[in-house]
Design a protein around this motif. Sequence first.
Motif, PDB file in Angstrom:
ATOM      1  N   LEU A 117     -30.268   8.924 -12.837  1.00  0.00           N
ATOM      2  CA  LEU A 117     -30.312   7.495 -13.166  1.00  0.00           C
ATOM      3  C   LEU A 117     -29.037   6.796 -12.693  1.00  0.00           C
ATOM      4  O   LEU A 117     -28.867   5.616 -12.929  1.00  0.00           O
ATOM      5  CB  LEU A 117     -30.495   7.317 -14.676  1.00  0.00           C
ATOM      6  CG  LEU A 117     -31.883   7.683 -15.223  1.00  0.00           C
ATOM      7  CD1 LEU A 117     -31.934   7.534 -16.743  1.00  0.00           C
ATOM      8  CD2 LEU A 117     -32.974   6.823 -14.596  1.00  0.00           C
ATOM      9  N   GLU A 118     -28.186   7.555 -12.046  1.00  0.00           N
ATOM     10  CA  GLU A 118     -26.920   6.954 -11.597  1.00  0.00           C
ATOM     11  C   GLU A 118     -26.827   6.922 -10.082  1.00  0.00           C
ATOM     12  O   GLU A 118     -25.790   7.192  -9.492  1.00  0.00           O
ATOM     13  CB  GLU A 118     -25.739   7.729 -12.184  1.00  0.00           C
ATOM     14  CG  GLU A 118     -25.439   7.412 -13.640  1.00  0.00           C
ATOM     15  CD  GLU A 118     -25.878   8.547 -14.573  1.00  0.00           C
ATOM     16  OE1 GLU A 118     -25.960   9.698 -14.099  1.00  0.00           O
ATOM     17  OE2 GLU A 118     -26.149   8.274 -15.753  1.00  0.00           O
ATOM     18  N   THR A 149     -35.686  12.484 -15.932  1.00  0.00           N
ATOM     19  CA  THR A 149     -34.452  11.808 -15.500  1.00  0.00           C
ATOM     20  C   THR A 149     -33.236  12.672 -15.830  1.00  0.00           C
ATOM     21  O   THR A 149     -33.269  13.501 -16.744  1.00  0.00           O
ATOM     22  CB  THR A 149     -34.312  10.426 -16.161  1.00  0.00           C
ATOM     23  OG1 THR A 149     -34.394  10.591 -17.555  1.00  0.00           O
ATOM     24  CG2 THR A 149     -35.381   9.477 -15.661  1.00  0.00           C
ATOM     25  N   MET A 150     -32.190  12.425 -15.049  1.00  0.00           N
ATOM     26  CA  MET A 150     -30.898  13.089 -15.339  1.00  0.00           C
ATOM     27  C   MET A 150     -29.859  11.978 -15.479  1.00  0.00           C
ATOM     28  O   MET A 150     -29.849  11.044 -14.657  1.00  0.00           O
ATOM     29  CB  MET A 150     -30.503  14.001 -14.178  1.00  0.00           C
ATOM     30  CG  MET A 150     -31.418  15.189 -14.021  1.00  0.00           C
ATOM     31  SD  MET A 150     -30.781  16.377 -12.824  1.00  0.00           S
ATOM     32  CE  MET A 150     -30.880  15.471 -11.320  1.00  0.00           C
ATOM     33  N   SER A 151     -29.065  12.086 -16.514  1.00  0.00           N
ATOM     34  CA  SER A 151     -28.078  11.030 -16.738  1.00  0.00           C
ATOM     35  C   SER A 151     -26.833  11.655 -17.378  1.00  0.00           C
ATOM     36  O   SER A 151     -26.921  12.720 -17.995  1.00  0.00           O
ATOM     37  CB  SER A 151     -28.711   9.972 -17.656  1.00  0.00           C
ATOM     38  OG  SER A 151     -27.754   9.274 -18.364  1.00  0.00           O
ATOM     39  N   GLU A 211     -30.226   3.501 -20.661  1.00  0.00           N
ATOM     40  CA  GLU A 211     -30.996   3.508 -19.416  1.00  0.00           C
ATOM     41  C   GLU A 211     -32.080   4.595 -19.438  1.00  0.00           C
ATOM     42  O   GLU A 211     -33.190   4.417 -18.938  1.00  0.00           O
ATOM     43  CB  GLU A 211     -30.066   3.735 -18.225  1.00  0.00           C
ATOM     44  CG  GLU A 211     -30.542   2.957 -17.028  1.00  0.00           C
ATOM     45  CD  GLU A 211     -29.624   3.173 -15.820  1.00  0.00           C
ATOM     46  OE1 GLU A 211     -29.998   2.709 -14.743  1.00  0.00           O
ATOM     47  OE2 GLU A 211     -28.555   3.816 -15.991  1.00  0.00           O
ATOM     48  N   ALA A 212     -31.736   5.743 -20.063  1.00  0.00           N
ATOM     49  CA  ALA A 212     -32.703   6.847 -20.157  1.00  0.00           C
ATOM     50  C   ALA A 212     -33.900   6.429 -21.014  1.00  0.00           C
ATOM     51  O   ALA A 212     -35.057   6.722 -20.694  1.00  0.00           O
ATOM     52  CB  ALA A 212     -32.031   8.063 -20.757  1.00  0.00           C
ATOM     53  N   ALA A 238     -41.015   7.755 -17.577  1.00  0.00           N
ATOM     54  CA  ALA A 238     -40.369   9.061 -17.386  1.00  0.00           C
ATOM     55  C   ALA A 238     -40.682   9.951 -18.587  1.00  0.00           C
ATOM     56  O   ALA A 238     -40.958   9.460 -19.684  1.00  0.00           O
ATOM     57  CB  ALA A 238     -38.872   8.884 -17.243  1.00  0.00           C
ATOM     58  N   TYR A 239     -40.655  11.261 -18.349  1.00  0.00           N
ATOM     59  CA  TYR A 239     -41.068  12.165 -19.412  1.00  0.00           C
ATOM     60  C   TYR A 239     -39.928  12.455 -20.384  1.00  0.00           C
ATOM     61  O   TYR A 239     -40.092  12.435 -21.588  1.00  0.00           O
ATOM     62  CB  TYR A 239     -41.579  13.472 -18.779  1.00  0.00           C
ATOM     63  CG  TYR A 239     -41.918  14.540 -19.778  1.00  0.00           C
ATOM     64  CD1 TYR A 239     -43.026  14.400 -20.609  1.00  0.00           C
ATOM     65  CD2 TYR A 239     -41.136  15.684 -19.884  1.00  0.00           C
ATOM     66  CE1 TYR A 239     -43.331  15.381 -21.530  1.00  0.00           C
ATOM     67  CE2 TYR A 239     -41.443  16.669 -20.809  1.00  0.00           C
ATOM     68  CZ  TYR A 239     -42.551  16.518 -21.632  1.00  0.00           C
ATOM     69  OH  TYR A 239     -42.841  17.487 -22.550  1.00  0.00           O
ATOM     70  N   ASP A 240     -38.749  12.721 -19.829  1.00  0.00           N
ATOM     71  CA  ASP A 240     -37.618  13.092 -20.695  1.00  0.00           C
ATOM     72  C   ASP A 240     -36.323  12.898 -19.900  1.00  0.00           C
ATOM     73  O   ASP A 240     -36.364  12.536 -18.722  1.00  0.00           O
ATOM     74  CB  ASP A 240     -37.764  14.568 -21.108  1.00  0.00           C
ATOM     75  CG  ASP A 240     -36.963  14.906 -22.369  1.00  0.00           C
ATOM     76  OD1 ASP A 240     -36.201  14.022 -22.827  1.00  0.00           O
ATOM     77  OD2 ASP A 240     -37.100  16.043 -22.869  1.00  0.00           O
ATOM     78  N   CYS A 241     -35.205  13.168 -20.529  1.00  0.00           N
ATOM     79  CA  CYS A 241     -33.928  13.028 -19.833  1.00  0.00           C
ATOM     80  C   CYS A 241     -33.065  14.276 -20.083  1.00  0.00           C
ATOM     81  O   CYS A 241     -33.019  14.810 -21.189  1.00  0.00           O
ATOM     82  CB  CYS A 241     -33.209  11.774 -20.373  1.00  0.00           C
ATOM     83  SG  CYS A 241     -31.642  11.475 -19.551  1.00  0.00           S
ATOM     84  N   ILE A 242     -32.385  14.748 -19.025  1.00  0.00           N
ATOM     85  CA  ILE A 242     -31.469  15.883 -19.163  1.00  0.00           C
ATOM     86  C   ILE A 242     -30.055  15.365 -18.906  1.00  0.00           C
ATOM     87  O   ILE A 242     -29.850  14.618 -17.941  1.00  0.00           O
ATOM     88  CB  ILE A 242     -31.733  16.973 -18.094  1.00  0.00           C
ATOM     89  CG1 ILE A 242     -33.199  17.408 -18.065  1.00  0.00           C
ATOM     90  CG2 ILE A 242     -30.843  18.192 -18.323  1.00  0.00           C
ATOM     91  CD1 ILE A 242     -33.488  18.429 -16.976  1.00  0.00           C
TER      92      ILE A 242
END
Length: 495
Positions: free
Chosen positions: A60-61, A85-87, A93-94, A102-106
């Motif tokens: 996301l960056e 997503t990765m943040s 933002e996530a 989006a499904y999830d964020c790591i």
Amino acid sequence: MLIKPSINILVVENDITILQKCRELLVNEGHRVRTAESVEEALHIIQKQPGDVDIMLLSLELPGWGGLTLINVLQKARREILIMTMSVNCGEEAIEAMHAGAYDCIRKTFTADRFWTKINRAIEAFRLRRQLGVLTRQRQAALTEVGHHENLSAILQSLTDGLVVTDWQTNIVLFNSKAASLFDLTREKAVGHPISACIQSDELLSFFMRAIKSDSSLAPLMAGEEPIIKVGDKALRVHVDPVKNETDTAIGAVCMFHDVTSVSAMDKLRDDFLSMVSHELKAPLSSLLMQISVVLDGLAGELSAKQSDLLGKAKEKTKGMITLVNDILDYRRIQEGKSIQKIANLDLAEILKRTVELMRLSAEEKGITMTCDIAEALPSFSGDRGGMEAVFVNLISNAIKYTPQGGNVNVILNKAGKDIRFKVVDSGMGIPTDDIDRIFEKFYRIKTEQTRSISGSGLGLSIVKGVVDAHRGSIRAESEVGKGTTFFISLPVEK
Ligand code: ADP
């Protein structure tokens, strides 16, 4: 760790260290990995091979457009890619990305364990989604199929005519609501049961059997004036056809029933009226003919040539009217199935001799030579006397009518096998080939220059055929224009 292979993962990250770390972890577990360092590059990969990305690990960056834009684009394009997503901190933002699909964020500071916990869940979710997609498509296909059947059924139910379909053993497989009301059918009573048990008509059963056997005599019958059958108090016009499979084999039969009960009742009323009028006209016309004959013969005083000529014409017209009236009455008799009302042992030789003698006068008037060959010791024939007289009179009078002055008419009666054969041969005008199949139809008359002046109702031959059929006999004609015509009748002695 149990990760099934064949998942295509696209890692989109501009931080090379994280990119490599993700790639290494995923490749080690047997996944196919591609990488992109920008949104544009990622889009390019997805557009080039749309089916080649199952899961996308998206930073996301990213500089430029940013990951969120890519999520929105993919959502709009309805791409079935699961986006993880990765943040750095999985913050606002996530959450926004998850709202966008989006499904999830790591967190980018992930450990291998943490990475796999999240990625395995994503892979599982991806597989479930794919499974769901397949099931949904299957269900939709099934619904379309059901919808198709329902439409077909709605069409059949909307028909104003009855429809019944049987299999090759004449068991009912389908019927519509009009057929249900015509024959009082229910699913339980009808489906799987023989048509003969549900609709009482031998004639209908024979049509179904002929259709299933692909009997070639059925199609012309159905193409012409479709037969009318009686079921209870109903008169139904029926059309039966075979049901054929892709190899053109008859696997059943289909019948349309058109209710003509009220039309038939009207027809009967009209025919009864016609019979009544004909009957009432018969006696006065006969007496008119007799009186004209008396005057013509000079029994009421001398006649001038002019008077004789006019009265002669009046006599011919009156005779024509009497023939017409007799034809109508005979025809009605046959229509009502009365052509073999009084069955008796008949001496056809004697009936024919008398008929020939009766007709001899009109033959002589035209200078026609009439001969009669009757075989000796013919067996007696069991039939209707009035009907057989009508057969002889009509065929011999036609032969005389349609043979010009000075011609010949030969009448032959003999035996062939178990049949009695009757033949009328004339040297007359003949019948054109195109007309020969139609002359037995009621009211059918051949219109040529030669026949124009010859009066007739067009009923004679249909009466003859009706009587012959009722005696289980057969009739046919052979003819050559300008040379003459022969009518052949065959009557079975033993029925
Ligand atoms: P019609 O009352 O007109 O004689 P029929 O039913 O007896 O009616 O005959 C139908 C038609 O067949 C006739 O109009 C005539 O054109 C033709 N026809 C019948 N018999 C003969 C024959 N012996 N020779 C030639 N034409 C015939």
